[in-house]
Design a protein around this motif. Structure first.
Motif, PDB file in Angstrom:
ATOM      1  N   ALA A  92      -4.985   4.378  -5.830  1.00  0.00           N
ATOM      2  CA  ALA A  92      -4.030   5.106  -4.986  1.00  0.00           C
ATOM      3  C   ALA A  92      -2.864   5.660  -5.794  1.00  0.00           C
ATOM      4  CB  ALA A  92      -3.514   4.187  -3.888  1.00  0.00           C
ATOM      5  N   SER A  93      -2.420   4.860  -6.771  1.00  0.00           N
ATOM      6  CA  SER A  93      -1.219   5.257  -7.499  1.00  0.00           C
ATOM      7  C   SER A  93      -1.441   6.510  -8.346  1.00  0.00           C
ATOM      8  CB  SER A  93      -0.751   4.099  -8.378  1.00  0.00           C
ATOM      9  OG  SER A  93      -1.812   3.634  -9.174  1.00  0.00           O
ATOM     10  N   THR A 100       4.818  -2.320  -8.228  1.00  0.00           N
ATOM     11  CA  THR A 100       4.846  -2.765  -6.837  1.00  0.00           C
ATOM     12  C   THR A 100       5.270  -4.221  -6.753  1.00  0.00           C
ATOM     13  OG1 THR A 100       3.068  -1.243  -6.324  1.00  0.00           O
ATOM     14  CG2 THR A 100       3.463  -2.997  -4.751  1.00  0.00           C
ATOM     15  N   LEU A 111      -6.742   3.653  -1.135  1.00  0.00           N
ATOM     16  CA  LEU A 111      -6.558   2.231  -0.847  1.00  0.00           C
ATOM     17  C   LEU A 111      -7.907   1.537  -0.722  1.00  0.00           C
ATOM     18  CD1 LEU A 111      -3.594   2.581   1.651  1.00  0.00           C
ATOM     19  CD2 LEU A 111      -3.520   1.837  -0.732  1.00  0.00           C
ATOM     20  N   PHE A 143      10.445  -0.514   3.279  1.00  0.00           N
ATOM     21  CA  PHE A 143      10.829  -1.696   2.518  1.00  0.00           C
ATOM     22  C   PHE A 143      12.104  -2.267   3.126  1.00  0.00           C
ATOM     23  CE2 PHE A 143       8.923   1.067  -0.955  1.00  0.00           C
ATOM     24  CZ  PHE A 143       7.646   0.592  -0.706  1.00  0.00           C
ATOM     25  N   GLN A 192       7.589  13.626  -1.988  1.00  0.00           N
ATOM     26  CA  GLN A 192       6.961  13.929  -3.280  1.00  0.00           C
ATOM     27  C   GLN A 192       6.045  15.135  -3.205  1.00  0.00           C
ATOM     28  OE1 GLN A 192       5.984  10.404  -5.720  1.00  0.00           O
ATOM     29  NE2 GLN A 192       5.762   9.409  -3.744  1.00  0.00           N
ATOM     30  N   TYR A 221      12.309   6.103  -3.548  1.00  0.00           N
ATOM     31  CA  TYR A 221      11.442   5.184  -4.306  1.00  0.00           C
ATOM     32  C   TYR A 221      10.328   5.935  -5.028  1.00  0.00           C
ATOM     33  CZ  TYR A 221       8.197   1.283  -5.088  1.00  0.00           C
ATOM     34  OH  TYR A 221       7.347   0.365  -5.639  1.00  0.00           O
ATOM     35  N   VAL A 230      -0.824  11.500  -2.831  1.00  0.00           N
ATOM     36  CA  VAL A 230      -0.910  11.487  -1.373  1.00  0.00           C
ATOM     37  C   VAL A 230       0.345  10.855  -0.797  1.00  0.00           C
ATOM     38  CG1 VAL A 230      -3.425  11.336  -1.314  1.00  0.00           C
ATOM     39  CG2 VAL A 230      -2.058   9.252  -1.364  1.00  0.00           C
ATOM     40  N   PHE A 263       2.445   4.793   7.614  1.00  0.00           N
ATOM     41  CA  PHE A 263       1.670   3.653   8.104  1.00  0.00           C
ATOM     42  C   PHE A 263       1.986   3.362   9.561  1.00  0.00           C
ATOM     43  CE2 PHE A 263       1.531   3.321   3.618  1.00  0.00           C
ATOM     44  CZ  PHE A 263       0.326   2.709   3.323  1.00  0.00           C
ATOM     45  N   ILE A 319       9.533   6.379  -9.115  1.00  0.00           N
ATOM     46  CA  ILE A 319       8.304   5.853  -9.704  1.00  0.00           C
ATOM     47  C   ILE A 319       7.627   6.919 -10.552  1.00  0.00           C
ATOM     48  CG2 ILE A 319       5.965   5.084  -9.178  1.00  0.00           C
ATOM     49  CD1 ILE A 319       7.954   2.969  -8.553  1.00  0.00           C
ATOM     50  N   ARG A 320       7.653   8.156 -10.048  1.00  0.00           N
ATOM     51  CA  ARG A 320       6.969   9.231 -10.779  1.00  0.00           C
ATOM     52  C   ARG A 320       7.864   9.843 -11.861  1.00  0.00           C
ATOM     53  NH1 ARG A 320       2.994  10.576  -6.322  1.00  0.00           N
ATOM     54  NH2 ARG A 320       1.433   9.068  -6.982  1.00  0.00           N
ATOM     55  N   GLU A 376       0.834  -1.199   0.000  1.00  0.00           N
ATOM     56  CA  GLU A 376       0.000   0.000   0.000  1.00  0.00           C
ATOM     57  C   GLU A 376       0.870   1.249   0.000  1.00  0.00           C
ATOM     58  OE1 GLU A 376      -3.866  -1.944   2.221  1.00  0.00           O
ATOM     59  OE2 GLU A 376      -2.518  -0.682   3.367  1.00  0.00           O
ATOM     60  N   ALA A 377       1.978   1.173   0.757  1.00  0.00           N
ATOM     61  CA  ALA A 377       2.903   2.309   0.767  1.00  0.00           C
ATOM     62  C   ALA A 377       3.397   2.568  -0.653  1.00  0.00           C
ATOM     63  CB  ALA A 377       4.069   2.023   1.700  1.00  0.00           C
ATOM     64  N   SER A 378       3.763   1.489  -1.340  1.00  0.00           N
ATOM     65  CA  SER A 378       4.245   1.620  -2.713  1.00  0.00           C
ATOM     66  C   SER A 378       3.177   2.252  -3.599  1.00  0.00           C
ATOM     67  CB  SER A 378       4.641   0.243  -3.236  1.00  0.00           C
ATOM     68  OG  SER A 378       4.943   0.313  -4.597  1.00  0.00           O
ATOM     69  N   GLN A 379       1.937   1.816  -3.407  1.00  0.00           N
ATOM     70  CA  GLN A 379       0.839   2.379  -4.215  1.00  0.00           C
ATOM     71  C   GLN A 379       0.663   3.867  -3.957  1.00  0.00           C
ATOM     72  OE1 GLN A 379      -1.951  -0.879  -3.027  1.00  0.00           O
ATOM     73  NE2 GLN A 379      -3.031  -0.100  -4.800  1.00  0.00           N
ATOM     74  N   THR A 380       0.683   4.256  -2.681  1.00  0.00           N
ATOM     75  CA  THR A 380       0.465   5.674  -2.398  1.00  0.00           C
ATOM     76  C   THR A 380       1.617   6.510  -2.949  1.00  0.00           C
ATOM     77  OG1 THR A 380       1.519   5.535  -0.237  1.00  0.00           O
ATOM     78  CG2 THR A 380      -0.852   5.277  -0.297  1.00  0.00           C
ATOM     79  N   MET A 381       2.762   5.869  -3.189  1.00  0.00           N
ATOM     80  CA  MET A 381       3.864   6.630  -3.775  1.00  0.00           C
ATOM     81  C   MET A 381       3.802   6.642  -5.295  1.00  0.00           C
ATOM     82  SD  MET A 381       7.085   5.973  -1.312  1.00  0.00           S
ATOM     83  CE  MET A 381       6.729   4.352  -0.729  1.00  0.00           C
ATOM     84  N   GLY A 382       2.716   6.123  -5.841  1.00  0.00           N
ATOM     85  CA  GLY A 382       2.504   6.262  -7.270  1.00  0.00           C
ATOM     86  C   GLY A 382       2.780   5.022  -8.091  1.00  0.00           C
ATOM     87  N   ALA A 383       3.109   3.922  -7.440  1.00  0.00           N
ATOM     88  CA  ALA A 383       3.439   2.722  -8.201  1.00  0.00           C
ATOM     89  C   ALA A 383       2.180   1.922  -8.499  1.00  0.00           C
ATOM     90  CB  ALA A 383       4.428   1.863  -7.415  1.00  0.00           C
ATOM     91  N   GLY A 384       2.049   1.461  -9.743  1.00  0.00           N
ATOM     92  CA  GLY A 384       0.929   0.616 -10.115  1.00  0.00           C
ATOM     93  C   GLY A 384       1.202  -0.823  -9.679  1.00  0.00           C
TER      94      GLY A 384
END
Lengths: 727, 337
Positions: free
Chosen positions: B74-75, A625, B54, B89, B152, B100, B79, B83, B104-105, A613-621
């Motif tokens: 979410a992606s 992820t 999410l 990671f 970000q 990271y 935001v 957590f 990604i962006r 979920e952390a990865s997703q919120t950082m923009g990763a699909g």
């Protein structure tokens, strides 16, 4: 105000592929791919194959639909796609090899009388494109929370499972109800399923033999229990003790996995058979007549435990490695003695692993073909019976199908019991919070127990492998003629350099086929297995439970059953692929995929979802992820899956034995031929070479995958310590 | 509250038959720190996850920076989230964890690392870039998680019970750090906690939630001083809940009789323990007296009512068994539903 061009493009791309598959690739098999448009569905349709027109027409309609606004969300697009899928299936099944399958089809289309062959490049591409298009349309409607990647994976896996697992089983199931002429015959079915040689219990109540079903169950339970215990002992020894020769032990335990199936049986015969080395030694010593005790249950059991323990070992080792050491430390600090800690913390956390290991071994045992056929003697099991019903003198697909259904039912029951036992507890112990702790060493009593189990196993394994290693390089190890010779190797693998490399050995063909089939199958198997695990564990989508159940079901099907079902399903159009290398690869992928999935599920269950979920919120699909967060964390599972699927592809027998052909022969089938002909030395020599090749490949895989580093302090291994964290 | 950063319009989230979030509406201004506070199962974490993407709402709209993002995963939302478990990671270094998101962006690796280093310096973790998360203390891990979430420059920064894994003694310090960072970067932040003290300390405004619905929204002092319901009064700080009757503009219960502005009938009133003064000699009896260092806490029995009273340590001490009179300023008595 973002216009989502990308998502629109995905749908258009699938539709484009679909159109291409209809006009630019040969629709039927046989035509080479470069013939392209000339043999495409469009030109076949114009030259008489009229039953292709409805499909082409509906695809044109779909093309027109894309010009409407928000076409992906529209009901029209969805219905047209579903319609296209139906027509795609219909064109395949409406006309068989020798003519129409229903009278009216023949009436409408004259050319149907000539029949049609199986699907080719175009046909398969069209199927893939339809699946992709459907996944895109349902994702636009909110399936998988709109995630296209996940949606495509699910749709594609469902389609593949349907085509290559459920469809063949369905065909096989139907075959059980028809007689040799193809007519429905319930009486015959009843006679087959109640045959007294299936269910007899004589061996339990006194003298005599048990039925083949009872035999199979007894063997499976004994073999799985012993293999799981042995695997547990090995895993504990490697992960939880300061035992010094761990690497050697790991290496030895890998050996049986990479051992071709018949060769252990042969070695056991050479050791314990009537003229075996141990047998005659003991007979001379005690002055008794050499016995035949090894033929039958004892022999098969020895061979199976030897063969399955490494798999259970790998499963249990990755479970042990994934247990957060702080939990055990917590128990210790709460005052629990080491035995209590093991019983109350480690053991419960091992349960999913134990269940997975037992289940694996039990199903392997049910499906095992190589050991019973070499060592069985009079001890008949289902897999052997099925084989002889198809391959033997009396070809009887109906009987084979009936036996296969019984075997399948047995496995399903076992599977169901395991599911109930495992329960639905959560086993997340590796969380996003990093864990700095040490795995607890094993309590003293257990340690002794572990050594007591492992030591005899080591000795026995060494004896078997000494036979295997030397057997190929001496004149006749069975008669104790130990004159060194390369004669067997030369027979199998002779090559010369004249006008380039020339391969003369009798084994080269099967060796090369085996290698590249395994090399293609292993990554595919791992990919699908791990993806499935991830989908089941992490995606919320409608029908997830059914999806999970379906993949589990495919897990439960024994190789022998898969083999027969492929024979029943894939030697007629629309998917006519018997005799090709593709059927071997497909068979391996879907037969071994569940192992990757199990390993992936066990690993994922230990990893906190919030990291993804952390990865997703950082923009990763989803894909990113998976690649950057999930896969690195479940590397042990990926490694297990890769190694297992590669090695199984090289050593599998049970399903393959039904599917090999003269052109695509596999190493194991070749070896089986040699064993049947009594050429033990040649079989052993080939096996030794095969093993060396596999060791090299496993090392390469390990190099590619690497191991997971989570920054745990490696005190158990005596490595350097990381500085104490400081605030 | 010039600009609206986040807006919920009739948002409903169901899981099967269970309704986790039941038609809630609110908006959060740019640069505000708003806390979702409530007991477990009240829907506060679900609301946070609805903002993150999410979870997608079953009904209604979620808007971030004026844009309806209800159907965006979410992606595709900008935001940042910290957590509860930090979710660092474990296989990546601190630097890789923080860079990271930018990679990604589409930020180049070198630039992403520069950004990450800058943020790590800001949160006081300069020099630890090469460590693995497992080699950091809990507090340091938490700061990495924050750095990773803000690198970000998200439209909104989300905290899911960020202090639940922090040492109790450190909590005060860490929450001050969080508040300081949020102010320094001018971030809009949403914070979930079940700890009312934490909520009072960090928030601009608090959304008190109960069973999927909003019980009250207000600044910490509004919630403390003007609770709209017995639930809120009781959840935020300590409160005496008094069942009584209003007749002719007077609230009466036990020996109390105070002027109020309310219609006749049964009412519940609340009064904070420190707003009650005790005078010696009266109809009520002290049933227990506790010395708490900074103050004295008394339980006073007045007929069938029990009052919690908190007095500064500087006042003359009373003992259990003393007869007292409860004195209450009518302005401190709040009628609630």
């Amino acid at each position: 105000m973002t216009l989502k061009l990308t998502s629109d493009r995905a749908g258009i791309a699938w539709l484009g592929l679909l159109a291409l598959s209809l006009v630019a690739f040969p629709w039927y098999k046989g035509a080479p791919i470069w013939q392209g448009p000339a043999a495409s569905a469009l030109s076949e349709g114009m030259s008489g194959h009229g039953w292709l027109w409805p499909l082409i027409a509906i695809v044109v309609a779909l093309g027109a639909a894309t010009f409407t606004r928000k076409w992906q969300q529209s009901n029209i697009a969805l219905w047209l796609t579903l319609g296209a899928m139906f027509l795609y299936l219909w064109q395949g099944f409406a006309v068989g090899l020798r003519g129409p399958s229903q009278a009216w089809v023949g009436g409408v289309f004259e050319a149907a009388a000539d029949g049609q062959t199986g699907l080719g490049w175009g046909g398969f591409l069209a199927g893939a494109a339809l699946v992709g298009l459907l996944s895109d349309l349902i994702a636009s409607r909110g399936f998988c929370r709109g995630e296209r990647f996940a949606s495509f994976c699910i749709t594609a896996i469902v389609a593949a499972l349907t085509a290559f697992v459920f469809f063949p089983i369905l065909k096989l199931g139907l075959a059980a109800f028809v007689d040799t002429d193809g007519n429905l015959a319930l009486g015959t079915f009843w006679a087959r399923i109640t045959a007294p040689d299936l269910w007899g219990l004589n061996c339990l109540v006194g003298g005599g033999r048990c039925g083949v079903v009872i035999n199979t169950v007894i063997l499976g339970v004994l073999s799985a229990t012993l293999a799981t215990l042995l695997g547990l002992a090995l895993a504990l020894l490697v992960n939880r003790t300061d035992f010094r020769m761990k690497r050697a032990l790991r290496a030895i335990s890998i050996l049986p996995i990479i051992t071709p199936p018949f060769v252990v049986g042969v070695a056991i015969i050479l050791l314990f058979g009537r003229t075996g080395l141990v047998t005659s030694g003991v007979a001379d010593l005690l002055d008794v007549r050499p016995g035949r005790w090894v033929y039958g249950l004892p022999g098969i059991l020895i061979a199976q435990v030897l063969a399955f323990a490494p798999v259970t070992f790998l499963v249990l080792l990755s479970t042990l490695e994934a247990i957060n050491p702080t939990l055990e430390e917590a128990a210790r600090t709460l005052g629990a003695k080491s035995m209590k800690t093991f019983r109350s913390v480690t053991w419960p956390l091992l349960r999913p692993g134990l269940a997975a290991a037992f289940l694996l071994a039990f199903i392997e045992s049910l499906a095992d073909f190589g050991n019973p056929i070499v060592l069985g003697g009079g001890y008949e099991v289902l897999s052997i019976k099925i084989f002889f019903a198809v391959v033997g003198a009396r070809y009887d697909l109906g009987n084979a199908a009936t036996l296969a259904m019984i075997l399948l039912a047995l496995t399903l029951i076992a599977f169901w019991l395991q599911m109930r036992w495992m329960g639905n507890k959560s086993y997340v112990t590796v969380t996003g919070k990093s864990d700095a702790g040490l795995a607890s060493p094993l309590p003293g009593v257990l340690k002794i127990g572990v050594f007591a189990v492992v030591l005899p196993w080591v000795i026995f394994t060494l004896a078997v492998y000494i036979i295997i290693v030397t057997g190929g390089f001496v004149t006749d190890v069975g008669r104790w003629d130990l004159t060194p010779t390369f004669q067997h190797i030369v027979t199998a693998f002779r090559f010369e350099f004249e006008d380039g490399l020339q391969l003369y050995g009798s084994a080269w063909d099967s060796m090369m086929t085996t290698l590249w089939v395994a090399a293609l199958a292993a990554p595919l198997t791992t990919l699908i297995g791990i993806l499935t695990a991830w989908l089941v564990a992490r995606q919320d989508f409608a029908g997830r439970r059914a999806f999970e159940f379906g993949t589990m079901l495919s897990f439960a099907i024994p190789g022998t059953v898969v083999g027969v079902s492929y024979v029943a399903a894939f030697n007629v159009p629309p998917v006519d692929i018997t005799g090709t290398a593709a059927i071997l690869i497909i068979c391996f992928v879907f037969r071994n995929m569940p192992v990757g999935m199990r390993a992936g599920l066990a690993a994922l269950a230990q990893i906190d979802r919030s990291m993804e979920e952390a990865s997703q919120t950082m923009g990763a699909g989803g894909l990113t992820t998976l690649r950057r967060v999930v896969l690195p964390l479940i590397k042990p599972a990926v490694f297990t899956a890769l190694v297992y699927s590669f090695v199984t592809a090289m050593t599998a027998v049970s399903a393959v034995i039904f599917l090999v052909s003269a052109r695509h022969n596999m190493a194991t089938a070749y070896i089986m031929g040699r064993v049947e002909a009594g050429e033990y030395a040649l079989a052993i020599a080939y096996s030794a070479v095969l093993m060396i090749v596999m060791i090299v490949c496993v090392v390469v895989i390990q190099g590619i995958v690497g191991t997971r580093k989570l920054g745990r302090r490696k005190e158990l291994q005596g490595k350097g310590q990381v500085p104490e964290p400081a605030e | 509250m010039a600009e609206t950063a986040i807006e919920f319009v009739d948002v409903v989230k169901r899981y099967g038959d269970a309704t986790a979030v039941d038609r809630i509406n609110f908006s959060i201004g740019k640069g505000e720190l708003v806390t979702f506070l409530g007991p477990s199962g009240c829907g506060k974490t679900t609301s946070l996850r609805l903002i993150a993407g999410l979870e997608l709402p079953s009904e209604g709209q979620v808007k971030i920076a004026g844009r309806d993002v209800s159907r965006d995963p979410a992606s595709e939302r900008n935001v940042g989230m910290v957590f509860q478990s930090y979710a660092l990671f474990p296989h990546m270094s601190v630097l890789d964890n923080v860079s990271y998101g930018p990679t990604i962006r589409g930020v180049s690796k070198a630039d992403a690392r520069d950004q990450a280093r800058a943020i790590l310096d800001q949160v006081g973790l300069g020099g630890l870039e090469a460590r693995l998360p497992s080699e950091l203390s809990g507090g340091q891990q938490q700061r990495v998680a924050v750095a990773r979430a803000i690198v970000q420059q998200p439209d909104v920064l989300l905290f899911d019970e960020p202090l639940s894994n922090v040492d109790a003694k450190l909590r005060r310090k860490v929450r001050a750090e969080i508040r300081d960072l949020q102010q320094r970067f001018g971030l809009t932040a949403v914070y979930v906690t079940h700890d009312q003290e934490e909520a009072l300390a960090v928030s601009d405004r608090i959304v008190v939630m109960k069973m999927g619905q909003i019980a009250q929204i207000g600044t910490p002092s509004e919630l403390y001083e003007q609770p709209s319901s017995a639930f809120v009064a009781d959840f935020i700080g300590d409160a005496n809940l008094i069942e009584g009757r209003v007749a002719a503009g007077t609230f009466s219960a036990a020996h109390l009789s105070l002027p109020v502005d309310a219609a006749d009938g049964a009412h519940t009133a609340t009064i904070r323990p420190e707003r009650i003064t005790l005078a010696a000699g009266g109809a009520a009896i002290i049933s227990s007296a506790s010395y708490l260092g900074s103050r004295m806490e008394y339980v006073v029995q007045d007929e069938d009512l029990e009052f919690l009273v908190s007095r500064p340590i500087s006042e003359p001490r009373l003992a259990a068994g003393d007869a007292v009179d409860l004195q209450i300023d009518p302005a401190d008595l709040i009628l609630v539903q």
